[in-house]
Design a protein around this motif. Structure first.
Motif, short mmCIF file in Angstrom:
data_model
loop_
_atom_site.label_atom_id
_atom_site.label_comp_id
_atom_site.label_asym_id
_atom_site.label_seq_id
_atom_site.Cartn_x
_atom_site.Cartn_y
_atom_site.Cartn_z
N UNK A 121 0.83 -1.21 0.00
CA UNK A 121 0.00 0.00 0.00
C UNK A 121 0.86 1.26 0.00
N UNK A 122 2.18 1.06 -0.13
CA UNK A 122 3.10 2.19 -0.07
C UNK A 122 2.92 3.14 -1.24
N UNK A 123 2.60 2.61 -2.42
CA UNK A 123 2.42 3.47 -3.59
C UNK A 123 1.27 4.45 -3.39
N UNK A 124 0.14 3.94 -2.91
CA UNK A 124 -1.01 4.81 -2.67
C UNK A 124 -0.67 5.87 -1.63
N UNK A 128 -0.71 9.89 -2.58
CA UNK A 128 -1.67 10.77 -1.93
C UNK A 128 -0.98 11.79 -1.04
N UNK A 129 0.08 11.39 -0.38
CA UNK A 129 0.83 12.32 0.47
C UNK A 129 1.44 13.43 -0.37
N UNK A 179 -5.69 4.80 5.00
CA UNK A 179 -4.56 5.66 4.62
C UNK A 179 -5.05 7.08 4.37
N UNK A 180 -6.18 7.22 3.71
CA UNK A 180 -6.74 8.55 3.47
C UNK A 180 -7.04 9.27 4.78
N UNK A 181 -7.63 8.53 5.74
CA UNK A 181 -7.93 9.14 7.03
C UNK A 181 -6.67 9.54 7.78
#
Length: 234
Positions: A121-124, A128-129, A179-181
């Motif tokens: 999940x590192x790519x997402x 996003x960051x 991750x979004x949160x």
């Protein structure tokens, strides 16, 4: 009341990688007051495909370059040949190639392992960051909107190709929501939650795309969440 211009900058089947590139090279120059990010669903797909790479190079490939050969240049003088030539070119992906093959061909055991591995999940998280940092650097406000799906039963009915890996695919979407949160909290960015009880399966065309009535409800929820944010900025 003040007029508001809304620009839909969404991309068909885009992951955070394409949205990041699109914002970097195009949409940041619109100098938006607010940028709404509504994603995380399509980024579940790179997680479940083998040989994960955070740049998504295992999932997206560069498109095919097209170079006319001498004979083709001559034949293209014919309007009839142009028609057949355009039909031949239509399925060729010239910008990027989509996923390598169907979800139905994935090994469910390997998919389960992939979803359990946080490294996948590192790519997402990276994309996003960086997107949030760029938007803030451009002095724009940002809000994240939770990705909404139908019930697992509806998803299984509408997406037969996902059925063998459905629990893990939905788990990957939920991890992207987390991750979004996390990023929204760290960057002090509003996170707009979509209450599941406000939507029924009949409001969905498929597993995530809403019919007009569903879109109206979602738009109203987003509007109600944005109003106090907009008022606080004036």
């Amino acid at each position: 009341d003040q007029p508001v211009e809304v620009i839909n900058a969404g991309l068909n089947y885009a992951t955070s990688a394409e949205l990041l590139a699109s914002y970097t090279f195009r949409h940041r120059y619109l100098e938006a007051d607010w940028v709404l990010y509504h994603g995380g669903g399509n980024d579940a797909a790179p997680v479940v495909f083998p040989n994960y790479h955070p740049e998504y190079t295992h999932f997206r490939a560069g498109g095919k370059a097209l170079t006319l050969r001498p004979l083709e240049r001559i034949l293209l003088r014919s309007y009839v040949f142009r028609i057949f030539y355009s039909l031949w070119l239509s399925p060729i992906e010239t910008v990027y190639q989509s996923q390598p093959y169907s979800f139905s061909e994935l090994d469910p055991t390997e998919v389960h392992k992939a979803v359990q591995d946080s490294a996948n999940f590192e790519g997402f998280r990276r994309n996003l960051d960086l997107l949030t940092q760029l938007i803030q650097m451009d002095s724009s406000q940002m809000a994240m909107i939770e990705f909404l799906t139908a019930s697992p039963k509806k998803v299984g009915q509408r997406r037969k190709d996902l059925k063998p890996i459905l629990p893990d695919f939905l788990a990957a979407i939920e991890k992207n929501r987390q991750i979004m949160r996390q990023i929204s909290s760290a960057q002090k960015i509003p996170y707009i939650k979509m209450p599941e009880e406000a939507f029924t399966d009949r409001m969905f065309w498929d597993y995530c795309h809403l019919k007009p009535i569903g879109e109206e409800i979602k738009a109203d929820l987003i509007f109600q969440a944005l109003v106090p944010l907009l008022e606080n900025n004036h």
